[in-house]
Structure formats: structure tokens, C-alpha cells
Write a protein that holds these residues in place. Structure first.
Motif, PDB file in Angstrom:
ATOM      1  N   ALA A 178      40.506 -18.739  -3.514  1.00 46.69           N
ATOM      2  CA  ALA A 178      40.274 -17.770  -2.449  1.00 46.69           C
ATOM      3  C   ALA A 178      41.016 -16.461  -2.672  1.00 46.69           C
ATOM      4  N   SER A 179      42.009 -16.455  -3.547  1.00 42.61           N
ATOM      5  CA  SER A 179      42.834 -15.262  -3.709  1.00 42.61           C
ATOM      6  C   SER A 179      42.431 -14.402  -4.895  1.00 42.61           C
ATOM      7  N   VAL A 180      41.390 -14.780  -5.621  1.00 43.17           N
ATOM      8  CA  VAL A 180      40.930 -13.967  -6.741  1.00 43.17           C
ATOM      9  C   VAL A 180      39.477 -13.588  -6.519  1.00 43.17           C
ATOM     10  N   SER A 181      39.057 -12.516  -7.179  1.00 43.85           N
ATOM     11  CA  SER A 181      37.709 -12.014  -6.939  1.00 43.85           C
ATOM     12  C   SER A 181      36.637 -12.942  -7.496  1.00 43.85           C
ATOM     13  N   VAL A 182      36.800 -13.374  -8.741  1.00 39.52           N
ATOM     14  CA  VAL A 182      35.840 -14.279  -9.373  1.00 39.52           C
ATOM     15  C   VAL A 182      36.636 -15.327 -10.138  1.00 39.52           C
ATOM     16  N   PHE A 183      36.322 -16.591  -9.919  1.00 37.62           N
ATOM     17  CA  PHE A 183      37.155 -17.654 -10.467  1.00 37.62           C
ATOM     18  C   PHE A 183      36.336 -18.590 -11.349  1.00 37.62           C
ATOM     19  N   TYR A 184      36.916 -18.960 -12.488  1.00 42.20           N
ATOM     20  CA  TYR A 184      36.335 -19.964 -13.371  1.00 42.20           C
ATOM     21  C   TYR A 184      37.393 -21.030 -13.606  1.00 42.20           C
ATOM     22  N   ASN A 185      37.047 -22.290 -13.334  1.00 44.06           N
ATOM     23  CA  ASN A 185      38.006 -23.385 -13.468  1.00 44.06           C
ATOM     24  C   ASN A 185      37.611 -24.280 -14.636  1.00 44.06           C
ATOM     25  N   PRO A 186      38.303 -24.167 -15.779  1.00 43.07           N
ATOM     26  CA  PRO A 186      37.957 -24.996 -16.938  1.00 43.07           C
ATOM     27  C   PRO A 186      38.213 -26.476 -16.697  1.00 43.07           C
ATOM     28  N   GLU A 187      39.086 -26.811 -15.743  1.00 35.76           N
ATOM     29  CA  GLU A 187      39.391 -28.214 -15.478  1.00 35.76           C
ATOM     30  C   GLU A 187      38.215 -28.963 -14.852  1.00 35.76           C
ATOM     31  N   MET A 188      37.215 -28.213 -14.376  1.00 33.98           N
ATOM     32  CA  MET A 188      36.040 -28.837 -13.767  1.00 33.98           C
ATOM     33  C   MET A 188      34.872 -28.947 -14.740  1.00 33.98           C
ATOM     34  N   GLU A 189      35.131 -28.738 -16.039  1.00 34.25           N
ATOM     35  CA  GLU A 189      34.039 -28.783 -17.008  1.00 34.25           C
ATOM     36  C   GLU A 189      33.379 -30.157 -17.042  1.00 34.25           C
ATOM     37  N   MET A 190      34.159 -31.235 -17.002  1.00 34.82           N
ATOM     38  CA  MET A 190      33.557 -32.571 -17.005  1.00 34.82           C
ATOM     39  C   MET A 190      32.679 -32.762 -15.786  1.00 34.82           C
ATOM     40  N   ASN A 191      33.140 -32.289 -14.638  1.00 35.67           N
ATOM     41  CA  ASN A 191      32.349 -32.352 -13.416  1.00 35.67           C
ATOM     42  C   ASN A 191      31.003 -31.668 -13.629  1.00 35.67           C
ATOM     43  N   ARG A 192      31.028 -30.500 -14.268  1.00 36.96           N
ATOM     44  CA  ARG A 192      29.781 -29.764 -14.490  1.00 36.96           C
ATOM     45  C   ARG A 192      28.913 -30.442 -15.540  1.00 36.96           C
ATOM     46  N   ASP A 193      29.533 -31.060 -16.561  1.00 38.47           N
ATOM     47  CA  ASP A 193      28.759 -31.817 -17.554  1.00 38.47           C
ATOM     48  C   ASP A 193      27.975 -32.934 -16.868  1.00 38.47           C
ATOM     49  N   ILE A 194      28.661 -33.673 -16.008  1.00 36.24           N
ATOM     50  CA  ILE A 194      28.001 -34.763 -15.277  1.00 36.24           C
ATOM     51  C   ILE A 194      26.925 -34.200 -14.363  1.00 36.24           C
ATOM     52  N   ASN A 195      27.210 -33.062 -13.740  1.00 32.98           N
ATOM     53  CA  ASN A 195      26.246 -32.436 -12.840  1.00 32.98           C
ATOM     54  C   ASN A 195      24.951 -32.073 -13.568  1.00 32.98           C
ATOM     55  N   VAL A 196      25.084 -31.504 -14.767  1.00 38.35           N
ATOM     56  CA  VAL A 196      23.897 -31.141 -15.543  1.00 38.35           C
ATOM     57  C   VAL A 196      23.094 -32.392 -15.892  1.00 38.35           C
ATOM     58  N   ALA A 197      23.774 -33.435 -16.357  1.00 39.26           N
ATOM     59  CA  ALA A 197      23.083 -34.675 -16.726  1.00 39.26           C
ATOM     60  C   ALA A 197      22.438 -35.335 -15.513  1.00 39.26           C
TER      61      ALA A 197
END
Length: 390
Positions: free
Chosen positions: A34-53
């Protein structure tokens, strides 16, 4: 790297799956979203991998059962930030994606990333998520806000036609560590104990079930997991008042004894459960929460197969997590082996031989995805202790 592949000044180029995304060079995962303008969280990459599959598998089901073409299936990434989640769905699944964020600077970056990946099936919008969800229907709705998804569940339940994906990072309220906050946000009483991670997942599922029921919709959890600092749910939407009523039959309450660890669950939204345990101690009550299955076994198998086919950085941990979810018994709630061993004043034995003893005795006994020392069984507590002492 060729000059043409160099990112614009002030940006870094990140690759996940087969998707390239520009993120601000000053991006810091330690700074709250919430404190930055645009945020990318590399720790959620596995979450996104599963999401795509998982999305790819579900889209395949829609194509098979409903005859839909991919381009006619609309997916909403309601809290896009850098756009990485929705961009990967557009690029790697091939369906039509709307990427939304309330911050204009985020939407500007998303548009850059749409151009970067040459995506004709993705569009960026800048709106309040609830307004967009109330105004439009989407085949698949994904809400992954900063903190609690609670303020958006009603609108998301109304908007989603076939699949609802929900991430919650407010694990303290969900798991009972912040009891009153959890009660306010999810209209339920959680418990903070050794199985708090499953508690949070079932509290969230219960809340989703009640929200969808308002719109004569039921849900079928296809895959649900609690991982580190968040919980994640993929719930298929089932239409009709009858399906909504059937879904609500999976809601109920838990009575748990902190003294002897005895548990009792009872389905229903208006139930009586004694506060006194058989051992004479006072039990704690939790709910309403989801008491039904957390996943569909075939869906998990299909997701694992899909992960195998994809070029992913987090392929193996993603497969391991989904495999654990698939093999987990449909029993609420798990036990922690180390807590029993501490009580019995013994060293913890290897968990697999211990579980095999329970299975040989005729009980269900499986490991879980929640932790390396957790297991689920229908064996009585006295029998669990007996097998640990053998």
C-alpha cells in the motif's frame, strides 16, 4: 542482452513463465504494497505459476463442457499492480484478460507491459474494483488485494460466472491471532491454535460460500492452500438456488478442547455444541466455517500435469504443493505430531512409518500441505498417542 531488449530507464525486466514484465527499478519486497506506487512481489511467483496452470486446466474444462473458445472467456485481474498475474494469464493461457488497478501509475505500467508482450487479448482499466465488479460479469474473477479480500467478496461473488480465485494475506485475523478483527471481517469466530493455518483457510471458504449464496450460487473448491503468509482459493461457481443450498450444508462449527485436544465438528448454521468437553475442561467454539473438501482430486492431478508441461522457475515446489493438497484426506482439522510428542515427552519418530501404523490399524492417515509435521486422521486421540509410543 541486445540493446533493443534493454528495459526503459527506471525499470527492470522480470521473466516469469514465458512472460516478460517491466517493474520499477526501486521495487522493494520489504515495503508494504500500500505504500508504493507499483509493486511486484517475487515471493509470490509460485502462487502465480499455480494460478496459470489452474486457470489453463479450468479453461480447458469450459471449452470441453460449454464449447467456449478461449478468446470469449474473460478473466479479471482486479488488483493488478505491475500486471504480472493477468499478463501471464493473457500470454500463457490465451484468454481475454482485463487488468484493473485503482492507481493511474500502475495502469500506465500495465499498458507498457501489454505492449512489451504484444498482447492483443489484454486491456488495462483504472477503476475501483468493487465498482467494476458490480458493473460487469467475468467468466473468471481473481482478487488478490493488499490485505483482506473481505470488502470485495460480495461484488466478486456477484461478478464471477464460472470461477472465483481469492488470495488473502491477512492471516492474523483469519487464523485467530487478531480475533476481533477476524470476527469483523469474516463474520466468523476463528481460533488461534496449532491448526490455525487450516482454520484460516476454512474461515475464508466459509465466507466465500455465504457471499456467493446471496446470488443463488454455490461453490466447489477445486484447489485451496495455505502457504507461508497467505491463503489461496480456487472455487468453481455453481448456479442455482439448489446448488447454493447444497453448498451451505458444508458450513458448520468446531468445538475444540485446549486441554485434551479433542475436536467435534457439526454442520449447520444454527447448531448446539456444549462448551464442556468430556474431560471436564471448557471447549472453545469456532465458526461458521467450511467443513467440506478443500480440493477436487482430479483437478489437482490435471494441474500437476499442466505444471509439468510449462517452462517455470518454480515448477518443482509448485508441483509438490499441489501434490500434497491432492493427497490430503478430506478431514477437518489436522494434528501436529510434535505437539503430541512434547506431551508424551518422546522424540518425534519419522512421520511416514507412524502414519502407516495408523493405516494398518484401519484408520485414514495422510500428511498435509500445511506443515511437515502435520497429519490428518480419523483415529481417536488415544490411538494416535498409542501408535506414537510403539
Amino acid at each position: 542482452m541486445d540493446e533493443k531488449d534493454q528495459p526503459a530507464a527506471g525499470f527492470l525486466k522480470i521473466e516469469e513463465g514465458t512472460t516478460n514484465v517491466l517493474v520499477p527499478a526501486e521495487n522493494d519486497v520489504k515495503i508494504p504494497t500500500a505504500s508504493v506506487s507499483v509493486f511486484y512481489n517475487p515471493e509470490m511467483e509460485m502462487n502465480r505459476d499455480i494460478n496459470v496452470a489452474a486457470t489453463s486446466v479450468f479453461v480447458g474444462r469450459l471449452a470441453e463442457r460449454k464449447g467456449f473458445e478461449k478468446i470469449n472467456i474473460r478473466y479479471l485481474d482486479a488488483f493488478s499492480a505491475s500486471g504480472i498475474r493477468g499478463l501471464r494469464i493473457a500470454n500463457e493461457v490465451g484468454i481475454s484478460v482485463v487488468l484493473n488497478d485503482i492507481k493511474p501509475e500502475a495502469v500506465n505500467l500495465i499498458q507498457k507491459n501489454i505492449t512489451e508482450n504484444n498482447l492483443q487479448n489484454a486491456s488495462a482499466v483504472c477503476e475501483d474494483a468493487n465498482v467494476l465488479l458490480c458493473r460487469e460479469k467475468f467468466a473468471i474473477v481473481d482478487i488478490d488485494p493488499f490485505g483482506t479480500p473481505s470488502p470485495f467478496l460480495d461484488a466478486a461473488a456477484m461478478s464471477a460466472t464460472f470461477l472465483l480465485g481469492v488470495t488473502a494475506t491477512d492471516t492474523a485475523p483469519l487464523c485467530g491471532a487478531h480475533l476481533k478483527s477476524g470476527m469483523r471481517k469474516y463474520d466468523a469466530v476463528p481460533l488461534n491454535n496449532e491448526f490455525h493455518s487450516e482454520m484460516g483457510l476454512r474461515i475464508l471458504l466459509g465466507s466465500i460460500a455465504r457471499e456467493t449464496a446471496k446470488f443463488d450460487k454455490g461453490i466447489r473448491p477445486l484447489l485451496s492452500h495455505s502457504t507461508r503468509h497467505y491463503v489461496r482459493v480456487y472455487a468453481e461457481i455453481l448456479h442455482g438456488a439448489g446448488r447454493a443450498d447444497q453448498t451451505l450444508q458444508n458450513l458448520g462449527f468446531l468445538a475444540w478442547c485446549p486441554h485434551c485436544n479433542n475436536r467435534e465438528t457439526k454442520n449447520g448454521l444454527a447448531v448446539f455444541m456444549s462448551e464442556t468437553c468430556e474431560c471436564g475442561s471448557k471447549r472453545k467454539l469456532a465458526g461458521p466455517l467450511w467443513l467440506g473438501p478443500l480440493r477436487e482430486e482430479q483437478f489437482c492431478s490435471d494441474v500437476i500435469s499442466m505444471l509439468d508441461q510449462m517452462p517455470l522457475n518454480k515448477k518443482e515446489p509448485a508441483k509438490k504443493l499441489v501434490e500434497s493438497c491432492k493427497n490430503e484426506a478430506d478431514l477437518p482439522f489436522f494434528y501436529d505430531q510434535h505437539m503430541f510428542c512434547e506431551e508424551l515427552k518422546i522424540s518425534a519418530p519419522p512421520i511416514e512409518p507412524f502414519l502407516e501404523k495408523l493405516r494398518t490399524a484401519g484408520y485414514i492417515a495422510t500428511r498435509t500441505h500445511f506443515s511437515g509435521t502435520s497429519f490428518k486422521t480419523d483415529a481417536p486421540i488415544d490411538e494416535i498417542k498409542k501408535k506414537l509410543l510403539e
